[in-house]
Structure formats: structure tokens, C-alpha cells
Design a protein around this motif. Structure first.
Motif, short mmCIF file in Angstrom:
data_model
loop_
_atom_site.label_atom_id
_atom_site.label_comp_id
_atom_site.label_asym_id
_atom_site.label_seq_id
_atom_site.Cartn_x
_atom_site.Cartn_y
_atom_site.Cartn_z
N ALA A 132 -11.26 8.83 -11.94
CA ALA A 132 -11.98 10.10 -12.08
C ALA A 132 -11.26 11.14 -11.24
CB ALA A 132 -13.42 9.95 -11.62
N GLU A 133 -11.01 12.27 -11.84
CA GLU A 133 -10.28 13.32 -11.15
C GLU A 133 -11.21 14.50 -10.92
OE1 GLU A 133 -5.70 14.88 -11.27
OE2 GLU A 133 -6.56 13.95 -13.03
N ASP A 134 -11.49 14.79 -9.68
CA ASP A 134 -12.27 15.97 -9.29
C ASP A 134 -11.83 16.36 -7.90
OD1 ASP A 134 -13.45 14.09 -7.62
OD2 ASP A 134 -15.45 14.27 -8.44
N GLU A 135 -12.74 16.92 -7.11
CA GLU A 135 -12.34 17.33 -5.76
C GLU A 135 -11.93 16.16 -4.88
OE1 GLU A 135 -17.02 17.47 -5.02
OE2 GLU A 135 -15.80 18.52 -6.48
N ASP A 136 -12.37 14.97 -5.21
CA ASP A 136 -11.99 13.77 -4.46
C ASP A 136 -11.67 12.67 -5.47
OD1 ASP A 136 -11.43 12.35 -2.19
OD2 ASP A 136 -13.50 12.08 -1.56
N THR A 137 -10.44 12.69 -5.97
CA THR A 137 -9.99 11.79 -7.02
C THR A 137 -10.21 10.33 -6.64
OG1 THR A 137 -8.33 13.40 -7.66
CG2 THR A 137 -7.99 11.17 -8.43
N LEU A 138 -10.67 9.54 -7.61
CA LEU A 138 -10.89 8.11 -7.39
C LEU A 138 -9.79 7.31 -8.06
CD1 LEU A 138 -14.73 7.84 -8.06
CD2 LEU A 138 -13.57 7.91 -5.85
N TYR A 139 -9.34 6.27 -7.37
CA TYR A 139 -8.29 5.38 -7.85
C TYR A 139 -8.83 3.96 -7.90
CZ TYR A 139 -5.37 9.24 -6.14
OH TYR A 139 -4.82 10.46 -5.90
N THR A 140 -8.23 3.14 -8.76
CA THR A 140 -8.55 1.72 -8.77
C THR A 140 -7.29 0.93 -9.12
OG1 THR A 140 -10.21 0.10 -9.43
CG2 THR A 140 -9.30 1.47 -11.18
N ILE A 141 -7.35 -0.34 -8.88
CA ILE A 141 -6.19 -1.21 -9.09
C ILE A 141 -6.04 -1.53 -10.58
CG2 ILE A 141 -7.53 -3.31 -8.67
CD1 ILE A 141 -5.06 -4.42 -7.14
N THR A 142 -4.80 -1.62 -11.05
CA THR A 142 -4.50 -1.95 -12.45
C THR A 142 -4.30 -3.45 -12.58
OG1 THR A 142 -2.11 -1.77 -12.17
CG2 THR A 142 -3.31 0.26 -12.77
N PRO A 143 -4.27 -3.96 -13.81
CA PRO A 143 -3.94 -5.38 -14.00
C PRO A 143 -2.56 -5.73 -13.40
CG PRO A 143 -4.93 -4.52 -15.99
CD PRO A 143 -4.72 -3.35 -15.07
N ASP A 144 -1.58 -4.84 -13.53
CA ASP A 144 -0.27 -5.08 -12.92
C ASP A 144 -0.38 -5.15 -11.39
OD1 ASP A 144 1.00 -5.16 -15.35
OD2 ASP A 144 1.82 -3.12 -15.22
N GLY A 145 -1.24 -4.31 -10.83
CA GLY A 145 -1.46 -4.34 -9.39
C GLY A 145 -2.10 -5.65 -8.95
N ARG A 146 -3.05 -6.13 -9.73
CA ARG A 146 -3.70 -7.42 -9.41
C ARG A 146 -2.70 -8.57 -9.52
NH1 ARG A 146 -8.81 -6.72 -8.42
NH2 ARG A 146 -9.99 -5.15 -9.52
N GLU A 147 -1.88 -8.52 -10.54
CA GLU A 147 -0.88 -9.58 -10.73
C GLU A 147 0.13 -9.58 -9.58
OE1 GLU A 147 2.57 -10.88 -13.90
OE2 GLU A 147 0.87 -9.71 -14.63
N THR A 148 0.58 -8.40 -9.19
CA THR A 148 1.51 -8.28 -8.07
C THR A 148 0.87 -8.81 -6.79
OG1 THR A 148 2.60 -6.40 -9.09
CG2 THR A 148 2.89 -6.66 -6.72
N LEU A 149 -0.38 -8.43 -6.56
CA LEU A 149 -1.08 -8.92 -5.37
C LEU A 149 -1.19 -10.43 -5.41
CD1 LEU A 149 -2.66 -8.37 -2.76
CD2 LEU A 149 -4.71 -8.08 -4.16
N ALA A 150 -1.53 -10.99 -6.55
CA ALA A 150 -1.65 -12.45 -6.68
C ALA A 150 -0.32 -13.14 -6.40
CB ALA A 150 -2.16 -12.82 -8.07
N ASN A 151 0.77 -12.55 -6.87
CA ASN A 151 2.09 -13.16 -6.68
C ASN A 151 2.60 -13.07 -5.25
OD1 ASN A 151 2.29 -13.92 -9.37
ND2 ASN A 151 3.29 -12.02 -9.97
N PHE A 152 2.22 -12.02 -4.54
CA PHE A 152 2.77 -11.79 -3.20
C PHE A 152 1.71 -11.80 -2.10
CE2 PHE A 152 5.76 -9.87 -6.19
CZ PHE A 152 6.93 -10.50 -5.80
#
Length: 166
Positions: free
Chosen positions: A55-75
Motif C-alpha cells: 500500500a502506497e500512501d504517506e507511510d508506504t507498507l512493504y511485505t516479503i515476496t515469495p522470492d524473498g521467502r525462498e532466499t531467506l529459507a536458503n540462507f
């Protein structure tokens, strides 16, 4: 290493996070990394598609992607166990506070007539679920309401909801 730490924080929080929340958790409240490192890494993770904008507004929200989860799992193992435990404990103790802080926004400003308007919001990912504005006589009152909103928002929402829906 710092990229993995931020991905681990996203994974443990299990919700979208604002830049302000991530920076506060990783550099201010804890010493997992420096402020500038945290900001730079957050933007690199976005560029590398390991996180994305929810969500993009005055305080944009971010979340992890499937690629991010896979990278985290691998490392995952590359994050020292002591840091993983510290992050897990911190998030267990403080996740409700950070979620509440992201959802409850307040601000105040002076009007032309010398009074102050206090803007109070409870945000959801898609739209505000409560948006109130109060006009108060002075800055002291405006500031007091502004500071209390984060702690009182849920109770006030419940009272308003019950009063109007009964």
C-alpha cells in the motif's frame, strides 16, 4: 547479512511493515544495523524483488515476496543464531505495539482562527476504518490527544462502534 536480517524481521512479523517500523526495529530499538544501512538495504530488497509495496500512501507498507521467502529459507543459517533468537524474542514482545503504531495515525495543525485540528486515523491495508477530526482550543490539548491516540485508538473505536451499532 543485513538483507537476511530484514527478511527475517518481515517473516517473523507476518504482516506488511512501513519503512518507519523497519528502521525503528532494526536500528533504533535494537542495534542490528545502522540507520543508513537499513534504509539502503530496504531499497535494495525492493529493487531485487525480495519485498514489494503493498500500500502506497504517506507511510508506504512493504511485505516479503515469495522470492524473498525462498532466499531467506536458503540462507537462514547464515544469520547468527544469537541474532535470530534476539529478533524472535523482540518481535514476540513487541509485535502488537508495532502493528498498532502502523495502524493508528495522528497529526495536528493550527487553524487560521488560532484553534487546532487534530486528525486521528485507524488504517487498514486498503482504506481507513476510522477517520476523525477534532477542533480543540489550544496546542497543549492538541498535543495531548496526538500523544494518547496510539494507546487509546482501539478502545475508542470499540466504544464508537458499539454506541452506533446497538
Amino acid at each position: 547479512m543485513n538483507k537476511l536480517i530484514i527478511l527475517f524481521v518481515f517473516d517473523k512479523m507476518e504482516s506488511a511493515l512501513s519503512e518507519r517500523t523497519i528502521v525503528d526495529m532494526c536500528s533504533s530499538a535494537n542495534n542490528w544495523m545502522g540507520y543508513m544501512d537499513c534504509i539502503n538495504i530496504l531499497h535494495k530488497l525492493l529493487d531485487d524483488n525480495f519485498i514489494y509495496v503493498v500500500a502506497e500512501d504517506e507511510d508506504t507498507l512493504y511485505t516479503i515476496t515469495p522470492d524473498g521467502r525462498e532466499t531467506l529459507a536458503n540462507f537462514y543459517i547464515n544469520i547468527p543464531k544469537s541474532i535470530r533468537e534476539e529478533i524472535s524474542i523482540f518481535i514476540k514482545k513487541n509485535s502488537a505495539h508495532y502493528r498498532n503504531r502502523q495502524e493508528c495515525r495522528s497529526d495536528y495543525y493550527q487553524n487560521k482562527d488560532g484553534t487546532y485540528t487534530v486528525s486521528l486515523k485507524i488504517l487498514d491495508k486498503v482504506q481507513p476504518i476510522l477517520d476523525l477530526k477534532y477542533v480543540v482550543p489550544d496546542k497543549k490539548t492538541a498535543k495531548a490527544i496526538y500523544k494518547k491516540w496510539e494507546d487509546k485508538a482501539a478502545d475508542l473505536y470499540q466504544v464508537i462502534y458499539e454506541s452506533l451499532c446497538d
